[in-house]
Write a protein that holds these residues in place. Structure first.
Motif, PDB file in Angstrom:
ATOM      1  N   LEU A 216       0.828  -1.210   0.000  1.00  0.00           N
ATOM      2  CA  LEU A 216       0.000   0.000   0.000  1.00  0.00           C
ATOM      3  C   LEU A 216       0.860   1.258   0.000  1.00  0.00           C
ATOM      4  O   LEU A 216       0.607   2.196  -0.748  1.00  0.00           O
ATOM      5  CB  LEU A 216      -0.935   0.019   1.215  1.00  0.00           C
ATOM      6  N   LEU A 217       1.863   1.280   0.865  1.00  0.00           N
ATOM      7  CA  LEU A 217       2.696   2.478   0.939  1.00  0.00           C
ATOM      8  C   LEU A 217       3.520   2.653  -0.331  1.00  0.00           C
ATOM      9  O   LEU A 217       3.610   3.762  -0.859  1.00  0.00           O
ATOM     10  CB  LEU A 217       3.604   2.455   2.167  1.00  0.00           C
ATOM     11  N   ARG A 218       4.072   1.606  -0.843  1.00  0.00           N
ATOM     12  CA  ARG A 218       4.873   1.727  -2.077  1.00  0.00           C
ATOM     13  C   ARG A 218       4.030   2.245  -3.235  1.00  0.00           C
ATOM     14  O   ARG A 218       4.489   3.048  -4.028  1.00  0.00           O
ATOM     15  CB  ARG A 218       5.470   0.385  -2.457  1.00  0.00           C
ATOM     16  N   ALA A 219       2.790   1.765  -3.329  1.00  0.00           N
ATOM     17  CA  ALA A 219       1.912   2.166  -4.427  1.00  0.00           C
ATOM     18  C   ALA A 219       1.580   3.652  -4.383  1.00  0.00           C
ATOM     19  O   ALA A 219       1.326   4.267  -5.406  1.00  0.00           O
ATOM     20  CB  ALA A 219       0.627   1.342  -4.399  1.00  0.00           C
ATOM     21  N   ASN A 220       1.602   4.230  -3.203  1.00  0.00           N
ATOM     22  CA  ASN A 220       1.232   5.636  -3.040  1.00  0.00           C
ATOM     23  C   ASN A 220       2.385   6.487  -2.534  1.00  0.00           C
ATOM     24  O   ASN A 220       2.169   7.608  -2.076  1.00  0.00           O
ATOM     25  CB  ASN A 220       0.061   5.739  -2.043  1.00  0.00           C
ATOM     26  N   PHE A 221       3.605   5.969  -2.597  1.00  0.00           N
ATOM     27  CA  PHE A 221       4.700   6.638  -1.911  1.00  0.00           C
ATOM     28  C   PHE A 221       5.088   7.973  -2.526  1.00  0.00           C
ATOM     29  O   PHE A 221       5.334   8.929  -1.804  1.00  0.00           O
ATOM     30  CB  PHE A 221       5.929   5.731  -1.809  1.00  0.00           C
ATOM     31  N   ASP A 222       5.133   8.069  -3.835  1.00  0.00           N
ATOM     32  CA  ASP A 222       5.484   9.348  -4.461  1.00  0.00           C
ATOM     33  C   ASP A 222       4.526  10.434  -4.010  1.00  0.00           C
ATOM     34  O   ASP A 222       4.939  11.539  -3.663  1.00  0.00           O
ATOM     35  CB  ASP A 222       5.479   9.247  -5.985  1.00  0.00           C
ATOM     36  N   ARG A 223       3.234  10.100  -4.005  1.00  0.00           N
ATOM     37  CA  ARG A 223       2.230  11.059  -3.556  1.00  0.00           C
ATOM     38  C   ARG A 223       2.388  11.383  -2.069  1.00  0.00           C
ATOM     39  O   ARG A 223       2.309  12.540  -1.662  1.00  0.00           O
ATOM     40  CB  ARG A 223       0.831  10.503  -3.828  1.00  0.00           C
ATOM     41  N   ALA A 224       2.650  10.369  -1.254  1.00  0.00           N
ATOM     42  CA  ALA A 224       2.811  10.576   0.193  1.00  0.00           C
ATOM     43  C   ALA A 224       4.027  11.459   0.497  1.00  0.00           C
ATOM     44  O   ALA A 224       3.947  12.367   1.325  1.00  0.00           O
ATOM     45  CB  ALA A 224       2.929   9.241   0.914  1.00  0.00           C
ATOM     46  N   VAL A 225       5.139  11.210  -0.179  1.00  0.00           N
ATOM     47  CA  VAL A 225       6.338  12.028   0.046  1.00  0.00           C
ATOM     48  C   VAL A 225       6.079  13.461  -0.413  1.00  0.00           C
ATOM     49  O   VAL A 225       6.470  14.412   0.266  1.00  0.00           O
ATOM     50  CB  VAL A 225       7.570  11.433  -0.663  1.00  0.00           C
ATOM     51  N   GLY A 226       5.410  13.620  -1.546  1.00  0.00           N
ATOM     52  CA  GLY A 226       5.069  14.970  -2.017  1.00  0.00           C
ATOM     53  C   GLY A 226       4.235  15.723  -0.994  1.00  0.00           C
ATOM     54  O   GLY A 226       4.479  16.900  -0.716  1.00  0.00           O
ATOM     55  N   LYS A 227       3.255  15.032  -0.399  1.00  0.00           N
ATOM     56  CA  LYS A 227       2.424  15.672   0.625  1.00  0.00           C
ATOM     57  C   LYS A 227       3.230  15.991   1.877  1.00  0.00           C
ATOM     58  O   LYS A 227       3.039  17.035   2.493  1.00  0.00           O
ATOM     59  CB  LYS A 227       1.231  14.793   0.979  1.00  0.00           C
ATOM     60  N   LEU A 228       4.121  15.080   2.264  1.00  0.00           N
ATOM     61  CA  LEU A 228       4.958  15.327   3.443  1.00  0.00           C
ATOM     62  C   LEU A 228       5.826  16.561   3.243  1.00  0.00           C
ATOM     63  O   LEU A 228       5.872  17.451   4.098  1.00  0.00           O
ATOM     64  CB  LEU A 228       5.836  14.105   3.735  1.00  0.00           C
ATOM     65  N   ILE A 229       6.497  16.637   2.109  1.00  0.00           N
ATOM     66  CA  ILE A 229       7.360  17.783   1.830  1.00  0.00           C
ATOM     67  C   ILE A 229       6.519  19.064   1.763  1.00  0.00           C
ATOM     68  O   ILE A 229       6.931  20.116   2.253  1.00  0.00           O
ATOM     69  CB  ILE A 229       8.183  17.562   0.547  1.00  0.00           C
ATOM     70  N   ALA A 230       5.323  18.983   1.186  1.00  0.00           N
ATOM     71  CA  ALA A 230       4.431  20.148   1.127  1.00  0.00           C
ATOM     72  C   ALA A 230       4.057  20.625   2.531  1.00  0.00           C
ATOM     73  O   ALA A 230       3.930  21.832   2.768  1.00  0.00           O
ATOM     74  CB  ALA A 230       3.185  19.832   0.315  1.00  0.00           C
ATOM     75  N   CYS A 231       3.884  19.697   3.471  1.00  0.00           N
ATOM     76  CA  CYS A 231       3.595  20.084   4.864  1.00  0.00           C
ATOM     77  C   CYS A 231       4.754  20.892   5.450  1.00  0.00           C
ATOM     78  O   CYS A 231       4.536  21.905   6.126  1.00  0.00           O
ATOM     79  CB  CYS A 231       3.355  18.843   5.728  1.00  0.00           C
ATOM     80  N   PHE A 232       5.978  20.468   5.183  1.00  0.00           N
ATOM     81  CA  PHE A 232       7.144  21.195   5.688  1.00  0.00           C
ATOM     82  C   PHE A 232       7.294  22.546   4.995  1.00  0.00           C
ATOM     83  O   PHE A 232       7.659  23.537   5.626  1.00  0.00           O
ATOM     84  CB  PHE A 232       8.415  20.348   5.552  1.00  0.00           C
ATOM     85  N   GLU A 233       7.005  22.600   3.695  1.00  0.00           N
ATOM     86  CA  GLU A 233       7.054  23.877   2.976  1.00  0.00           C
ATOM     87  C   GLU A 233       6.047  24.861   3.556  1.00  0.00           C
ATOM     88  O   GLU A 233       6.358  26.035   3.780  1.00  0.00           O
ATOM     89  CB  GLU A 233       6.763  23.676   1.491  1.00  0.00           C
ATOM     90  N   ALA A 234       4.823  24.390   3.794  1.00  0.00           N
ATOM     91  CA  ALA A 234       3.781  25.258   4.346  1.00  0.00           C
ATOM     92  C   ALA A 234       4.154  25.724   5.750  1.00  0.00           C
ATOM     93  O   ALA A 234       3.931  26.887   6.107  1.00  0.00           O
ATOM     94  CB  ALA A 234       2.440  24.533   4.366  1.00  0.00           C
ATOM     95  N   ARG A 235       4.744  24.841   6.534  1.00  0.00           N
ATOM     96  CA  ARG A 235       5.165  25.215   7.893  1.00  0.00           C
ATOM     97  C   ARG A 235       6.286  26.261   7.828  1.00  0.00           C
ATOM     98  O   ARG A 235       6.284  27.219   8.605  1.00  0.00           O
ATOM     99  CB  ARG A 235       5.618  23.974   8.650  1.00  0.00           C
ATOM    100  N   ALA A 236       7.223  26.092   6.909  1.00  0.00           N
ATOM    101  CA  ALA A 236       8.306  27.070   6.749  1.00  0.00           C
ATOM    102  C   ALA A 236       7.726  28.433   6.374  1.00  0.00           C
ATOM    103  O   ALA A 236       8.123  29.465   6.922  1.00  0.00           O
ATOM    104  CB  ALA A 236       9.309  26.606   5.693  1.00  0.00           C
ATOM    105  N   ARG A 237       6.763  28.437   5.467  1.00  0.00           N
ATOM    106  CA  ARG A 237       6.130  29.698   5.053  1.00  0.00           C
ATOM    107  C   ARG A 237       5.417  30.345   6.239  1.00  0.00           C
ATOM    108  O   ARG A 237       5.488  31.549   6.439  1.00  0.00           O
ATOM    109  CB  ARG A 237       5.165  29.418   3.898  1.00  0.00           C
ATOM    110  N   ALA A 238       4.736  29.535   7.057  1.00  0.00           N
ATOM    111  CA  ALA A 238       4.025  30.060   8.227  1.00  0.00           C
ATOM    112  C   ALA A 238       4.996  30.624   9.258  1.00  0.00           C
ATOM    113  O   ALA A 238       4.736  31.669   9.865  1.00  0.00           O
ATOM    114  CB  ALA A 238       3.162  28.972   8.863  1.00  0.00           C
ATOM    115  N   LEU A 239       6.128  29.971   9.445  1.00  0.00           N
ATOM    116  CA  LEU A 239       7.105  30.413  10.446  1.00  0.00           C
ATOM    117  C   LEU A 239       8.005  31.540   9.963  1.00  0.00           C
ATOM    118  O   LEU A 239       8.343  32.441  10.727  1.00  0.00           O
ATOM    119  CB  LEU A 239       7.993  29.235  10.879  1.00  0.00           C
TER     120      LEU A 239
END
Length: 170
Positions: free
Chosen positions: A124-147
């Motif tokens: 399950l994770l491998r099948a969706n991993f590119d999308r999951a990593v993209g979302k994870l990195i986007a969370c950090f980008e949004a947090r950086a912008r907020a901070l």
């Protein structure tokens, strides 16, 4: 086993991004699938580095899991290394590297190498991993912008990014 590498350039300083990623206690505030985080056993190391043990609770629709890792933070080298203590993984290693990109921003090298004990979860994770990593990195980008505020117009937040993954024989 699966091994993925993400390279991303962000318009914030390496020190800012190191602090953001290294502050694991705050992940439940901005990573939606991290339901809780508990840390213990903070240890100072030579040269200013430190390590801490952390247990994360994660939830994705029907799946709820907990896992514990050792997080080693080295502010001089601007590296964060994560290794598995316990949980549903057979293997989990994660590395973050933050280096100046020559344009006033930071090159982030993110590597994750993992394998779940249960083949269904692994698939399950491998099948969706590119999308999951993209979302994870986007969370950090949004947090950086907020901070740290909006990036300067000369370098958009997601410029020059790449994701590569490979599957190793199990």
């Amino acid at each position: 086993m699966a091994r993925y590498t993400v390279v991303r350039r962000l318009p914030y300083s390496p020190e800012q991004l190191f602090e953001l990623v290294g502050d694991v206690e705050k992940y439940p505030e901005f990573v939606p699938w991290v339901t809780h985080m508990r840390t213990w056993n903070l240890r100072a190391e030579s040269g200013g580095a430190s390590s801490v043990d952390a247990e994360a609770g994660v939830g994705f629709s029907f799946l709820r899991e907990r896992f514990a890792t050792k997080v080693r933070r080295d502010p001089v080298a601007r590296t964060i290394d994560v290794s598995l203590i316990s949980g549903p993984f057979r293997k989990l290693q994660n590395e973050w590297r933050f280096s100046p990109d020559g344009e006033g921003g930071t090159r982030i090298d993110f590597l994750i190498d993992f394998e779940f004990r249960v083949r269904l979860l692994d698939g399950l994770l491998r099948a969706n991993f590119d999308r999951a990593v993209g979302k994870l990195i986007a969370c950090f980008e949004a947090r950086a912008r907020a901070l740290y505020g909006d990036p300067p117009p000369m370098l958009p937040p997601s410029s020059n990014s790449s994701v590569s993954g490979s599957r190793s024989p199990a």
